[in-house]
Enzyme design. Structure first.
Site, PDB file in Angstrom:
ATOM      1  CE  LYS A 164       7.180   3.674  23.018  1.00  0.00           C
ATOM      2  NZ  LYS A 164       6.613   4.422  21.892  1.00  0.00           N
TER       3      LYS A 164
ATOM      4  NE  ARG B 279       3.392   9.411  16.616  1.00  0.00           N
ATOM      5  CZ  ARG B 279       3.303   8.289  17.337  1.00  0.00           C
ATOM      6  NH1 ARG B 279       2.500   8.223  18.377  1.00  0.00           N
ATOM      7  NH2 ARG B 279       4.005   7.227  16.994  1.00  0.00           N
TER       8      ARG B 279
ATOM      9  CE1 TYR C 135      -9.880  15.708  51.296  1.00  0.00           C
ATOM     10  CE2 TYR C 135      -8.816  14.021  49.948  1.00  0.00           C
ATOM     11  CZ  TYR C 135      -8.775  14.933  50.997  1.00  0.00           C
ATOM     12  OH  TYR C 135      -7.625  15.068  51.742  1.00  0.00           O
TER      13      TYR C 135
ATOM     14  CG  MET D 238      -0.706  12.183  47.796  1.00  0.00           C
ATOM     15  SD  MET D 238       0.168  13.574  48.522  1.00  0.00           S
ATOM     16  CE  MET D 238      -0.408  14.927  47.502  1.00  0.00           C
TER      17      MET D 238
END
Length: 358
Positions: A35, A131, A255, A303
């Site tokens: 998956k 679940r 940053y 990024m």
């Protein structure tokens, strides 16, 4: 070919890890979890490499099943728990998919939906994960409801452990006994419970089918395997250094200047960022390898770029190779620094990252 960011995927490591599963559970059939695009490794590639080494594959979405069925027309393929309706059941029959039934409404719908081809059903019992899964009473009702239906070729019993990696085995043993006791009452259906952690730590849970996931891709969730049974990383995430610079004491990097030099420092800029799948929230100190030697993140990941402190590696140069995780640096270790797990790291790799299969 010019490249700055890529992953290398090792077929030898993948097959080795499958062989470890076989050694640990020699009497069980193996249902390989592919998956999420093979945990980010490429479902088609994983299935192709393992088709001679496992007994079937499992996916979580019908879209994944369609793609894999086109590539693997005859391999047993299980669709895990999902929203079931009549169209889905007809699609499963057409694609010859097994299906997990985890609620009584879906069991009733399946019982009353004639199909053009019979399918195998994996009934899922809730043993403590809370679940998905049927209660004990619903499980019994669903089994009896589906037994003998001409469009049901077989019924298998399954469940999923909540704490199989825990060093205290008592809860897992209690959960295991819930399904085994009820399954025995209902006959001789094959049973599947063991995920990667249980394959490693709970041999009594192996039974008829084991369902390895993360261990196929090289991560041992129990941290107990060693020597010839030690798992090998299948994915190695790499990038290249595209700049270096000297930074004076108290100067900041990246940053918001999250990282500041405590003395004169050397910073390398690496061509990988969160748009490639590297975690933006990776803290200062998260390890990387530069030409096989340890360095660490210094400053906020952006990024397309990240910065690392290579003050102790004076020979570092533009074009040098950086391993972000993989061979020599476990993804689980990186994940621990980032407050996540290897599963998430693997599945975050984006489409712009080049892939090299070896």
């Amino acid at each position: 070919m010019h490249r700055t960011t890529w992953i290398e995927l090792s077929s030898e490591a993948l097959r080795h890890n499958a062989s470890v599963v076989r050694q640990l559970a020699p009497n069980a059939a193996i249902l390989a979890m592919v998956k999420a695009n093979g945990y980010g490794h490429g479902a088609h590639w994983v299935a192709e490499q393992l088709k001679q080494h496992v007994n079937g594959f499992a996916v979580a979405r019908i879209s994944e099943a369609r793609v894999l069925r086109d590539a693997m027309p005859t391999s047993p393929l299980l669709l895990l728990g999902t929203l079931v309706d009549k169209d889905l059941l007809l699609t499963c029959a057409g694609l010859e998919l097994d299906i997990v039934i985890h609620d009584i409404a879906s069991a009733k719908l399946l019982a009353n939906t004639p199909l053009p081809k019979p399918i195998s059903v994996w009934l899922k019992m809730n043993i403590g994960m809370n679940r998905l899964g049927l209660s004990a009473a619903e499980f019994r009702e669903a089994h009896l409801l589906l037994s003998g239906k001409p469009h049901i070729s077989s019924i298998l019993h399954m469940s999923h452990f909540s704490d199989a990696e825990d060093i205290d085995a008592r809860l897992t043993q209690q959960q295991s006994q819930k399904l085994r006791t009820l399954s025995l009452e209902l006959g001789n259906s094959p049973i599947s419970m063991a995920n990667s952690a249980a394959i490693i730590s709970h041999p009594e849970s192996h039974l008829d089918w084991v369902r390895p996931g993360i261990m196929l891709y090289g991560d041992d969730p129990t941290q107990r395997l060693s020597n010839e049974l030690a798992l090998k990383p299948v994915m190695t995430f790499k990038a290249k250094i595209i700049a270096t610079r000297e930074v004076a004491k108290d100067e900041g990097v990246g940053y918001n200047h999250r990282w500041r030099a405590s003395g004169s420092a050397r910073i390398a800029t690496v061509a990988a960022g969160y748009a490639d799948g590297y975690p933006r929230h990776a803290p200062d100190g998260t390890p990387v390898l530069v030409n096989g030697q340890r360095a660490s993140v210094a400053g906020r990941v952006s990024m397309d770029l990240m910065t690392i402190d290579v003050s102790h590696l004076p020979a570092t140069a533009i074009g040098d190779e950086v391993t972000l995780w993989g061979e020599g640096l476990p993804a689980a270790e990186v994940g621990e620094h980032c407050g996540t797990i290897s599963y998430e790291l693997f599945t975050r790799i984006t489409a712009r990252v080049s892939r090299f299969y070896c």
